[in-house]
Design a protein around this motif. Structure first.
Motif, PDB file in Angstrom:
ATOM      1  N   THR A 289       0.849  -1.189   0.000  1.00 23.44           N
ATOM      2  CA  THR A 289       0.000   0.000   0.000  1.00 23.44           C
ATOM      3  C   THR A 289       0.883   1.237   0.000  1.00 23.44           C
ATOM      4  O   THR A 289       2.085   1.173   0.264  1.00 23.44           O
ATOM      5  CB  THR A 289      -0.910   0.020   1.228  1.00 23.44           C
ATOM      6  OG1 THR A 289      -0.096  -0.016   2.416  1.00 23.44           O
ATOM      7  CG2 THR A 289      -1.848  -1.177   1.238  1.00 23.44           C
ATOM      8  N   GLY A 290       0.272   2.362  -0.310  1.00 24.67           N
ATOM      9  CA  GLY A 290       1.026   3.610  -0.287  1.00 24.67           C
ATOM     10  C   GLY A 290       1.565   3.974  -1.645  1.00 24.67           C
ATOM     11  O   GLY A 290       0.825   4.037  -2.629  1.00 24.67           O
TER      12      GLY A 290
ATOM     13  N   TRP B   6       7.022   8.790  -1.529  1.00 20.32           N
ATOM     14  CA  TRP B   6       6.273   7.765  -2.254  1.00 20.32           C
ATOM     15  C   TRP B   6       7.179   6.831  -3.062  1.00 20.32           C
ATOM     16  O   TRP B   6       6.732   5.814  -3.581  1.00 20.32           O
ATOM     17  CB  TRP B   6       5.248   8.415  -3.195  1.00 20.32           C
ATOM     18  CG  TRP B   6       5.837   9.324  -4.230  1.00 20.32           C
ATOM     19  CD1 TRP B   6       6.003  10.663  -4.145  1.00 20.32           C
ATOM     20  CD2 TRP B   6       6.353   8.945  -5.520  1.00 20.32           C
ATOM     21  NE1 TRP B   6       6.595  11.153  -5.289  1.00 20.32           N
ATOM     22  CE2 TRP B   6       6.811  10.128  -6.149  1.00 20.32           C
ATOM     23  CE3 TRP B   6       6.467   7.731  -6.190  1.00 20.32           C
ATOM     24  CZ2 TRP B   6       7.372  10.135  -7.422  1.00 20.32           C
ATOM     25  CZ3 TRP B   6       7.022   7.721  -7.459  1.00 20.32           C
ATOM     26  CH2 TRP B   6       7.473   8.911  -8.062  1.00 20.32           C
TER      27      TRP B   6
END
Length: 275
Positions: A114-115, A245
């Protein structure tokens, strides 16, 4: 048998042995030298089998590694397994900068994350934020959807397998070994992608690459310096600091190859079936 005969016999044997020895010494010694020219100029410019070792078997280069990683069982022998803080970097393969065409082929096995996006690999460009060529995996937090949003980019050409523009998300990609290959032919300006040895049906606006309404043609990568496995070029300090990110690749990789020509569909299938 008399002593005179024995003496002559011994002398003859000694002369024969001496003559034979001299003949052997006169022969030039064997000097086996690897054909470095063929290796350096050959189409296979990077080959990482990851057999408990990080050596590039094509150019005999060693990796500089960061973080913790391990070797696990792969589709053929061992495979590289990354972590959240790992990445590898290799010296620039000799002929990759002006290759014109390419094939990038590898096995991958990863879990969902995730992310942000995990960087599978990148050929950096010190004058560009993104780099010359790279592939990233976007996050997937769905408990039921096993498809992958993968982005492959070369020289500003974005090919996003996201379900839009005729490009489906890659199916059934998590928790198992999958074989991916990307090719570009500079003589035809055609891009192709393969999954498990099978050529994907890409729309023409994706496969036929153009620039300024003309065929894209042969590539010449800009400012290449290293080749990074398992991260972004920002991981090694190119184009600034790493954004939050930008994640390291936590999955596994095996049989990672980079060629300076576009392999044929049969050749790609041979990489898949031959493992």
């Amino acid at each position: 048998m008399n002593l005179q005969y024995i003496s002559k016999l011994i002398c003859g044997l000694l002369i024969g042995i001496t003559f034979a020895s001299c003949q052997k010494m006169d022969r030039p010694a064997m000097n086996i030298i690897p054909d470095d020219t063929a290796r350096i100029n050959g189409p296979l410019q990077l080959y990482l089998p990851f057999e408990d070792d990080l050596t590039d078997s094509a150019q005999y280069n060693k990796a500089s590694e960061a973080g913790t990683f391990s070797f696990i069982e792969g589709p053929k022998g061992k495979a590289f397994k990354g972590t959240a803080n790992s990445y590898l970097q290799y010296p620039l393969p000799q002929r990759l900068a002006d290759a014109g065409s390419f094939t990038i082929s590898f096995w991958m096995n990863t879990a969902k994350h995730t992310g942000g996006a995990q960087g599978i690999f990148v050929l950096p460009n010190t004058g560009d934020f993104w780099g010359n060529v790279f592939a990233i995996v976007e996050g997937n937090d769905s408990p039921t959807d096993n498809s992958m949003l993968l982005k492959f980019t070369f020289m500003g050409n974005w090919i996003e397998f996201n379900g839009n523009n005729g490009l489906s998300r890659l199916p059934d990609m998590y928790g198992k070994w999958k074989h991916l290959t990307f090719t570009y032919d500079g003589t035809t300006s055609v891009f192709a992608a393969y999954l498990d040895g099978v050529k994907l049906d890409l729309p023409q606006n994706v496969s036929n690459r153009t620039k300024n309404n003309a065929p894209l043609g042969a590539l010449k990568f800009a400012n290449p310096s290293r080749f990074v496995i398992g991260g972004f070029q920002q991981h090694i300090g190119i184009s600034g600091a790493r954004d939050s990110w930008m994640l390291s690749y936590t999955g596994a990789l095996d049989q990672f190859r980079v060629f300076t020509r576009a392999l044929s569909p049969q050749e790609v299938n041979n990489l898949y079936t031959g493992r």
